[in-house]
Design a protein around this motif. Structure first.
Motif, PDB file in Angstrom:
ATOM      1  N   GLN A 271       0.847  -1.181   0.000  1.00  0.00           N
ATOM      2  CA  GLN A 271       0.000   0.000   0.000  1.00  0.00           C
ATOM      3  C   GLN A 271       0.884   1.232   0.000  1.00  0.00           C
ATOM      4  OE1 GLN A 271      -2.932   0.218   3.153  1.00  0.00           O
ATOM      5  NE2 GLN A 271      -4.160   1.657   1.979  1.00  0.00           N
ATOM      6  N   ALA A 272       0.805   1.972  -1.091  1.00  0.00           N
ATOM      7  CA  ALA A 272       1.553   3.218  -1.218  1.00  0.00           C
ATOM      8  C   ALA A 272       0.758   4.349  -0.573  1.00  0.00           C
ATOM      9  CB  ALA A 272       1.806   3.512  -2.696  1.00  0.00           C
ATOM     10  N   PRO A 273       1.435   5.427  -0.189  1.00  0.00           N
ATOM     11  CA  PRO A 273       0.736   6.548   0.438  1.00  0.00           C
ATOM     12  C   PRO A 273      -0.401   7.066  -0.436  1.00  0.00           C
ATOM     13  CG  PRO A 273       3.102   6.811   0.654  1.00  0.00           C
ATOM     14  CD  PRO A 273       2.888   5.635  -0.248  1.00  0.00           C
ATOM     15  N   GLY A 274      -1.579   7.179   0.142  1.00  0.00           N
ATOM     16  CA  GLY A 274      -2.725   7.710  -0.575  1.00  0.00           C
ATOM     17  C   GLY A 274      -3.361   6.762  -1.564  1.00  0.00           C
ATOM     18  N   LYS A 275      -2.917   5.515  -1.590  1.00  0.00           N
ATOM     19  CA  LYS A 275      -3.463   4.545  -2.538  1.00  0.00           C
ATOM     20  C   LYS A 275      -4.032   3.333  -1.808  1.00  0.00           C
ATOM     21  CE  LYS A 275      -0.492   5.767  -6.441  1.00  0.00           C
ATOM     22  NZ  LYS A 275       0.406   5.247  -7.507  1.00  0.00           N
ATOM     23  N   GLU A 276      -4.826   2.569  -2.533  1.00  0.00           N
ATOM     24  CA  GLU A 276      -5.382   1.356  -1.965  1.00  0.00           C
ATOM     25  C   GLU A 276      -4.322   0.249  -1.955  1.00  0.00           C
ATOM     26  OE1 GLU A 276     -10.095   1.900  -3.223  1.00  0.00           O
ATOM     27  OE2 GLU A 276      -8.916   0.234  -4.022  1.00  0.00           O
ATOM     28  N   ARG A 277      -4.524  -0.706  -1.061  1.00  0.00           N
ATOM     29  CA  ARG A 277      -3.622  -1.851  -1.008  1.00  0.00           C
ATOM     30  C   ARG A 277      -3.760  -2.654  -2.295  1.00  0.00           C
ATOM     31  NH1 ARG A 277      -3.691  -4.856   4.531  1.00  0.00           N
ATOM     32  NH2 ARG A 277      -5.849  -5.298   3.904  1.00  0.00           N
ATOM     33  N   GLU A 278      -2.641  -3.127  -2.820  1.00  0.00           N
ATOM     34  CA  GLU A 278      -2.666  -3.886  -4.062  1.00  0.00           C
ATOM     35  C   GLU A 278      -1.884  -5.180  -3.926  1.00  0.00           C
ATOM     36  OE1 GLU A 278      -0.775  -1.838  -7.300  1.00  0.00           O
ATOM     37  OE2 GLU A 278       1.133  -1.647  -6.275  1.00  0.00           O
ATOM     38  N   PHE A 279      -2.273  -6.139  -4.723  1.00  0.00           N
ATOM     39  CA  PHE A 279      -1.630  -7.441  -4.759  1.00  0.00           C
ATOM     40  C   PHE A 279      -0.260  -7.328  -5.417  1.00  0.00           C
ATOM     41  CE2 PHE A 279      -1.197 -11.933  -5.291  1.00  0.00           C
ATOM     42  CZ  PHE A 279      -0.655 -12.124  -6.558  1.00  0.00           C
ATOM     43  N   VAL A 280       0.715  -8.078  -4.880  1.00  0.00           N
ATOM     44  CA  VAL A 280       2.058  -8.096  -5.444  1.00  0.00           C
ATOM     45  C   VAL A 280       2.403  -9.498  -5.972  1.00  0.00           C
ATOM     46  CG1 VAL A 280       4.523  -7.818  -4.961  1.00  0.00           C
ATOM     47  CG2 VAL A 280       2.856  -6.230  -3.966  1.00  0.00           C
ATOM     48  N   ALA A 281       2.271 -10.504  -5.115  1.00  0.00           N
ATOM     49  CA  ALA A 281       2.674 -11.855  -5.517  1.00  0.00           C
ATOM     50  C   ALA A 281       2.031 -12.879  -4.597  1.00  0.00           C
ATOM     51  CB  ALA A 281       4.190 -11.999  -5.463  1.00  0.00           C
ATOM     52  N   ALA A 282       1.924 -14.115  -5.097  1.00  0.00           N
ATOM     53  CA  ALA A 282       1.383 -15.208  -4.296  1.00  0.00           C
ATOM     54  C   ALA A 282       2.145 -16.483  -4.602  1.00  0.00           C
ATOM     55  CB  ALA A 282      -0.103 -15.405  -4.564  1.00  0.00           C
ATOM     56  N   ILE A 283       2.155 -17.384  -3.633  1.00  0.00           N
ATOM     57  CA  ILE A 283       2.857 -18.656  -3.789  1.00  0.00           C
ATOM     58  C   ILE A 283       2.025 -19.764  -3.166  1.00  0.00           C
ATOM     59  CG2 ILE A 283       4.187 -18.333  -1.647  1.00  0.00           C
ATOM     60  CD1 ILE A 283       6.587 -19.636  -3.159  1.00  0.00           C
ATOM     61  N   SER A 284       2.000 -20.899  -3.819  1.00  0.00           N
ATOM     62  CA  SER A 284       1.230 -22.035  -3.334  1.00  0.00           C
ATOM     63  C   SER A 284       1.869 -22.640  -2.088  1.00  0.00           C
ATOM     64  CB  SER A 284       1.118 -23.097  -4.423  1.00  0.00           C
ATOM     65  OG  SER A 284       2.416 -23.569  -4.771  1.00  0.00           O
ATOM     66  N   TRP A 285       1.141 -23.534  -1.428  1.00  0.00           N
ATOM     67  CA  TRP A 285       1.633 -24.092  -0.179  1.00  0.00           C
ATOM     68  C   TRP A 285       2.953 -24.850  -0.369  1.00  0.00           C
ATOM     69  CZ3 TRP A 285       2.495 -29.275   0.313  1.00  0.00           C
ATOM     70  CH2 TRP A 285       1.899 -30.106  -0.648  1.00  0.00           C
ATOM     71  N   SER A 286       3.120 -25.455  -1.526  1.00  0.00           N
ATOM     72  CA  SER A 286       4.335 -26.237  -1.774  1.00  0.00           C
ATOM     73  C   SER A 286       5.476 -25.378  -2.294  1.00  0.00           C
ATOM     74  CB  SER A 286       4.044 -27.340  -2.790  1.00  0.00           C
ATOM     75  OG  SER A 286       3.779 -26.760  -4.057  1.00  0.00           O
ATOM     76  N   GLY A 287       5.140 -24.174  -2.751  1.00  0.00           N
ATOM     77  CA  GLY A 287       6.143 -23.329  -3.386  1.00  0.00           C
ATOM     78  C   GLY A 287       6.289 -23.583  -4.872  1.00  0.00           C
ATOM     79  N   GLY A 288       5.525 -24.539  -5.381  1.00  0.00           N
ATOM     80  CA  GLY A 288       5.678 -24.919  -6.774  1.00  0.00           C
ATOM     81  C   GLY A 288       4.998 -23.993  -7.769  1.00  0.00           C
ATOM     82  N   SER A 289       4.082 -23.166  -7.274  1.00  0.00           N
ATOM     83  CA  SER A 289       3.367 -22.250  -8.168  1.00  0.00           C
ATOM     84  C   SER A 289       3.457 -20.834  -7.615  1.00  0.00           C
ATOM     85  CB  SER A 289       1.899 -22.650  -8.286  1.00  0.00           C
ATOM     86  OG  SER A 289       1.770 -23.937  -8.865  1.00  0.00           O
ATOM     87  N   THR A 290       3.735 -19.904  -8.507  1.00  0.00           N
ATOM     88  CA  THR A 290       3.817 -18.497  -8.125  1.00  0.00           C
ATOM     89  C   THR A 290       3.050 -17.643  -9.126  1.00  0.00           C
ATOM     90  OG1 THR A 290       5.884 -18.210  -9.350  1.00  0.00           O
ATOM     91  CG2 THR A 290       6.066 -18.739  -7.001  1.00  0.00           C
ATOM     92  N   TYR A 291       2.698 -16.437  -8.686  1.00  0.00           N
ATOM     93  CA  TYR A 291       1.930 -15.524  -9.545  1.00  0.00           C
ATOM     94  C   TYR A 291       2.288 -14.114  -9.147  1.00  0.00           C
ATOM     95  CZ  TYR A 291      -2.080 -13.352 -11.849  1.00  0.00           C
ATOM     96  OH  TYR A 291      -2.879 -12.586 -12.652  1.00  0.00           O
ATOM     97  N   TYR A 292       2.436 -13.230 -10.140  1.00  0.00           N
ATOM     98  CA  TYR A 292       2.893 -11.876  -9.861  1.00  0.00           C
ATOM     99  C   TYR A 292       1.991 -10.838 -10.526  1.00  0.00           C
ATOM    100  CZ  TYR A 292       7.191 -14.266  -8.565  1.00  0.00           C
ATOM    101  OH  TYR A 292       8.102 -15.104  -7.974  1.00  0.00           O
ATOM    102  N   ALA A 293       1.905  -9.679  -9.899  1.00  0.00           N
ATOM    103  CA  ALA A 293       1.290  -8.538 -10.553  1.00  0.00           C
ATOM    104  C   ALA A 293       2.178  -8.118 -11.714  1.00  0.00           C
ATOM    105  CB  ALA A 293       1.145  -7.389  -9.561  1.00  0.00           C
ATOM    106  N   ASP A 294       1.566  -7.583 -12.754  1.00  0.00           N
ATOM    107  CA  ASP A 294       2.330  -7.180 -13.940  1.00  0.00           C
ATOM    108  C   ASP A 294       3.394  -6.144 -13.590  1.00  0.00           C
ATOM    109  OD1 ASP A 294      -0.464  -7.341 -16.291  1.00  0.00           O
ATOM    110  OD2 ASP A 294       0.902  -8.889 -15.554  1.00  0.00           O
ATOM    111  N   SER A 295       3.105  -5.308 -12.607  1.00  0.00           N
ATOM    112  CA  SER A 295       4.017  -4.218 -12.266  1.00  0.00           C
ATOM    113  C   SER A 295       5.333  -4.701 -11.663  1.00  0.00           C
ATOM    114  CB  SER A 295       3.331  -3.255 -11.288  1.00  0.00           C
ATOM    115  OG  SER A 295       2.922  -3.946 -10.127  1.00  0.00           O
ATOM    116  N   VAL A 296       5.386  -5.928 -11.166  1.00  0.00           N
ATOM    117  CA  VAL A 296       6.605  -6.423 -10.532  1.00  0.00           C
ATOM    118  C   VAL A 296       7.173  -7.644 -11.233  1.00  0.00           C
ATOM    119  CG1 VAL A 296       5.772  -5.565  -8.314  1.00  0.00           C
ATOM    120  CG2 VAL A 296       5.481  -7.986  -8.875  1.00  0.00           C
ATOM    121  N   LYS A 297       6.472  -8.156 -12.212  1.00  0.00           N
ATOM    122  CA  LYS A 297       6.910  -9.373 -12.904  1.00  0.00           C
ATOM    123  C   LYS A 297       8.294  -9.164 -13.520  1.00  0.00           C
ATOM    124  CE  LYS A 297       3.426 -11.323 -14.697  1.00  0.00           C
ATOM    125  NZ  LYS A 297       2.284 -11.628 -15.595  1.00  0.00           N
TER     126      LYS A 297
END
Length: 126
Positions: free
Chosen positions: A39-65
């Motif tokens: 969450q940047a100042p004055g902005k809404e919280r946004e998704f950055v990245a996620a990882i599965s329980w095993s670590g085998g799958s990941t997903y990123y926001a386009d802005s950080v990919k």
């Protein structure tokens, strides 16, 4: 109940790197999908990245990919966010979150995460 504590934030120059860590309490860490949000100042919280329980799958926001990498060590109850080529627009409070839903569900619905940390501040100077 899961408690999450983030660390590793700080001040870095543009182009630099930081690694955030999030350590979880509880014995069921390895069953949770983990995510990083910001969450940047004055902005809404946004998704950055996620990882599965095993670590085998990941997903990123386009802005950080291509610049950020999420990983986890279930033996240490810790999830990481390696941030490279940082930009001033990456300045934000970074939060880690845990959710019992499968990774494939979380990447399509970032809302309603079960547990949140208190956040760690990342400041990128130009």
């Amino acid at each position: 109940q899961v408690q999450l504590v983030e660390s590793g934030g700080g001040l870095v120059q543009a182009g630099g790197s930081l690694r955030l860590s999030c350590t979880a309490s509880g014995r069921t860490f390895s069953t949770y999908t983990m995510g990083w949000f910001r969450q940047a100042p004055g902005k809404e919280r946004e998704f950055v990245a996620a990882i599965s329980w095993s670590g085998g799958s990941t997903y990123y926001a386009d802005s950080v990919k291509g610049r950020f990498t999420i990983s986890r060590d279930n033996a240490k109850n810790t999830v990481y966010l390696q941030m490279n080529s940082l930009k001033p627009e990456d300045t934000a409070v970074y939060y880690c979150a845990a959710d019992s839903r499968p990774w494939a569900v979380v990447v399509h619905d970032h809302t309603g995460m079960d547990y949140w940390g208190k956040g760690t501040l990342v400041t990128v100077s130009s």
